[in-house]
Structures are given as structure tokens and as C-alpha cells.
Scaffold this motif. Sequence first.
Motif, mmCIF file in Angstrom:
data_model
loop_
_atom_site.group_PDB
_atom_site.id
_atom_site.type_symbol
_atom_site.label_atom_id
_atom_site.label_comp_id
_atom_site.label_asym_id
_atom_site.label_seq_id
_atom_site.Cartn_x
_atom_site.Cartn_y
_atom_site.Cartn_z
ATOM 1 N N MET A 70 6.752 -6.943 -13.101
ATOM 2 C CA MET A 70 7.872 -7.549 -12.388
ATOM 3 C C MET A 70 9.178 -7.327 -13.130
ATOM 4 O O MET A 70 9.188 -7.158 -14.347
ATOM 5 N N SER A 71 10.265 -7.407 -12.364
ATOM 6 C CA SER A 71 11.609 -7.342 -12.924
ATOM 7 C C SER A 71 12.456 -8.435 -12.298
ATOM 8 O O SER A 71 12.390 -8.674 -11.091
ATOM 9 N N THR A 72 13.266 -9.085 -13.121
ATOM 10 C CA THR A 72 14.196 -10.110 -12.633
ATOM 11 C C THR A 72 15.641 -9.690 -12.893
ATOM 12 O O THR A 72 16.524 -10.533 -12.971
ATOM 13 N N ALA A 73 15.888 -8.396 -13.015
ATOM 14 C CA ALA A 73 17.212 -7.913 -13.391
ATOM 15 C C ALA A 73 18.207 -7.871 -12.234
ATOM 16 O O ALA A 73 19.402 -7.799 -12.475
ATOM 17 N N LEU A 74 17.735 -7.925 -10.990
ATOM 18 C CA LEU A 74 18.636 -7.736 -9.856
ATOM 19 C C LEU A 74 18.971 -9.046 -9.148
ATOM 20 O O LEU A 74 18.150 -9.954 -9.074
ATOM 21 N N THR A 75 20.176 -9.091 -8.637
ATOM 22 C CA THR A 75 20.607 -10.192 -7.771
ATOM 23 C C THR A 75 21.198 -9.567 -6.514
ATOM 24 O O THR A 75 21.425 -8.347 -6.458
ATOM 25 N N SER A 76 21.478 -10.408 -5.521
ATOM 26 C CA SER A 76 22.164 -9.918 -4.330
ATOM 27 C C SER A 76 23.581 -9.508 -4.721
ATOM 28 O O SER A 76 24.048 -9.815 -5.820
ATOM 29 N N ALA A 77 24.276 -8.821 -3.831
ATOM 30 C CA ALA A 77 25.619 -8.312 -4.141
ATOM 31 C C ALA A 77 26.578 -9.420 -4.576
ATOM 32 O O ALA A 77 27.383 -9.228 -5.485
ATOM 33 N N ASP A 78 26.462 -10.592 -3.955
ATOM 34 C CA ASP A 78 27.362 -11.688 -4.328
ATOM 35 C C ASP A 78 26.797 -12.585 -5.430
ATOM 36 O O ASP A 78 27.436 -13.547 -5.842
ATOM 37 N N GLY A 79 25.597 -12.280 -5.909
ATOM 38 C CA GLY A 79 24.993 -13.040 -7.000
ATOM 39 C C GLY A 79 24.362 -14.349 -6.584
ATOM 40 O O GLY A 79 23.886 -15.100 -7.432
ATOM 41 N N SER A 80 24.313 -14.607 -5.294
ATOM 42 C CA SER A 80 23.787 -15.901 -4.834
ATOM 43 C C SER A 80 22.268 -15.944 -4.752
ATOM 44 O O SER A 80 21.696 -17.015 -4.604
ATOM 45 N N GLN A 81 21.609 -14.782 -4.849
ATOM 46 C CA GLN A 81 20.150 -14.742 -4.763
ATOM 47 C C GLN A 81 19.582 -13.863 -5.863
ATOM 48 O O GLN A 81 20.082 -12.768 -6.126
ATOM 49 N N LEU A 82 18.529 -14.344 -6.496
ATOM 50 C CA LEU A 82 17.794 -13.558 -7.476
ATOM 51 C C LEU A 82 16.766 -12.738 -6.720
ATOM 52 O O LEU A 82 16.053 -13.263 -5.863
ATOM 53 N N ARG A 83 16.701 -11.436 -7.008
ATOM 54 C CA ARG A 83 15.700 -10.570 -6.382
ATOM 55 C C ARG A 83 14.676 -10.187 -7.437
ATOM 56 O O ARG A 83 14.976 -9.458 -8.374
ATOM 57 N N VAL A 84 13.466 -10.700 -7.279
ATOM 58 C CA VAL A 84 12.369 -10.401 -8.188
ATOM 59 C C VAL A 84 11.588 -9.243 -7.584
ATOM 60 O O VAL A 84 11.098 -9.334 -6.461
ATOM 61 N N LEU A 85 11.484 -8.145 -8.333
ATOM 62 C CA LEU A 85 10.776 -6.962 -7.852
ATOM 63 C C LEU A 85 9.421 -6.848 -8.518
ATOM 64 O O LEU A 85 9.289 -7.130 -9.710
ATOM 65 N N MET A 86 8.421 -6.412 -7.757
ATOM 66 C CA MET A 86 7.119 -6.084 -8.326
ATOM 67 C C MET A 86 6.696 -4.741 -7.762
ATOM 68 O O MET A 86 6.711 -4.537 -6.549
ATOM 69 N N LEU A 87 6.349 -3.822 -8.643
ATOM 70 C CA LEU A 87 5.839 -2.527 -8.210
ATOM 71 C C LEU A 87 4.362 -2.689 -7.882
ATOM 72 O O LEU A 87 3.569 -3.086 -8.741
ATOM 73 N N CYS A 88 4.008 -2.417 -6.634
ATOM 74 C CA CYS A 88 2.608 -2.535 -6.211
ATOM 75 C C CYS A 88 1.839 -1.269 -6.579
ATOM 76 O O CYS A 88 0.766 -1.340 -7.175
ATOM 77 N N ALA A 89 2.377 -0.115 -6.218
ATOM 78 C CA ALA A 89 1.709 1.160 -6.501
ATOM 79 C C ALA A 89 2.701 2.297 -6.298
ATOM 80 O O ALA A 89 3.673 2.159 -5.566
ATOM 81 N N ARG A 90 2.437 3.389 -6.948
ATOM 82 C CA ARG A 90 3.179 4.616 -6.696
ATOM 83 C C ARG A 90 2.281 5.489 -5.827
ATOM 84 O O ARG A 90 1.236 5.939 -6.274
ATOM 85 N N LEU A 91 2.693 5.687 -4.613
ATOM 86 C CA LEU A 91 1.889 6.430 -3.654
ATOM 87 C C LEU A 91 2.429 7.840 -3.508
ATOM 88 O O LEU A 91 3.642 8.036 -3.474
ATOM 89 N N PRO A 92 1.543 8.841 -3.376
ATOM 90 C CA PRO A 92 2.034 10.200 -3.154
ATOM 91 C C PRO A 92 2.642 10.310 -1.756
ATOM 92 O O PRO A 92 2.213 9.629 -0.833
ATOM 93 N N ALA A 93 3.639 11.137 -1.633
ATOM 94 C CA ALA A 93 4.254 11.361 -0.328
ATOM 95 C C ALA A 93 3.245 12.052 0.580
ATOM 96 O O ALA A 93 2.337 12.749 0.117
ATOM 97 N N ALA A 94 3.395 11.884 1.866
ATOM 98 C CA ALA A 94 2.461 12.455 2.830
ATOM 99 C C ALA A 94 2.404 13.971 2.729
ATOM 100 O O ALA A 94 1.381 14.582 3.000
#
Length: 132
Positions: A70-94
Motif C-alpha cells: 500500500m501507499s498513502t502518498a497521494l491525496t486528491s487535487a485539493d488535499g481534502s481526501q487521502l487516496r490509499v493505493l494498493m497494487l493487486c497484480a501486474r497483469l500482462p497486456a492482452a
Amino acid sequence: DYAVVTLPGGRSAENLAFAAQLDLDTDGCGDLFGEMKDQPPERLSRETAAIGAIPNDVGLELAKLDPGEMSTALTSADGSQLRVLMLCARLPAASDEINREGVRNQLRLQRLDGYGNALLADLKAAATIILP
């Protein structure tokens, strides 16, 4: 394939503590939905997108993560929301299907590289160096 948890309140201590606990309680994206069951459903989204379709800030942050991290480094453009990211998987392109000719060429190149390295090692071993 990644998940985004959106928490109103920006980078508050409460949100960062919630994200840290979420990180401890989850091993992957499947666990994330169970942990977020008491939250409003619009706070959690899971997306599968090509690299070019992912926003730059999200893509850069996902590039730093391994699946399940997980990463907690990002917020919304105005900073009012924390965006927590989790990488589920790296999938090959079709379009990344196995190309037999490409694999065959890669194996040939590896073999030729091995022959070249062996010849160079033989030449170095047989060389006589005379210092003046």
C-alpha cells in the motif's frame, strides 16, 4: 490491477492511522474488500487498466509497489481526501501473447552470447602478457 481507498479528511492523523491498520490487516486486494465492509462502498474502487490509461501520479506510485503493498502518498487535487493505493497484480497486456519466433530468437541470442563469452575466456587464458 489496483485498488483505491478514498478517505475524506486528507492526510489527517486519523486517516493515516486507519490506513496503517488497513495495511496490517490486509495481505492483498481480496482482503481489502472485507476490511472495508463497514465503510461506504464509494470509498473503495478496484480498477484494471493499461499503463497509459492510469493517471500519472497514480502510475508513478504504483510503480514503486509490489503486489499487496500500500501507499498513502497521494491525496486528491485539493488535499481534502487521502487516496490509499494498493497494487493487486501486474497483469500482462492482452497483446503480450507468447510469440514462438521471438522466444526462439531470444534463445539463439543467449546461446551465441554464451559461445562468445567462452571464446573470450579461452583467449584470455591462452594470452601471454610480456611486460617491458
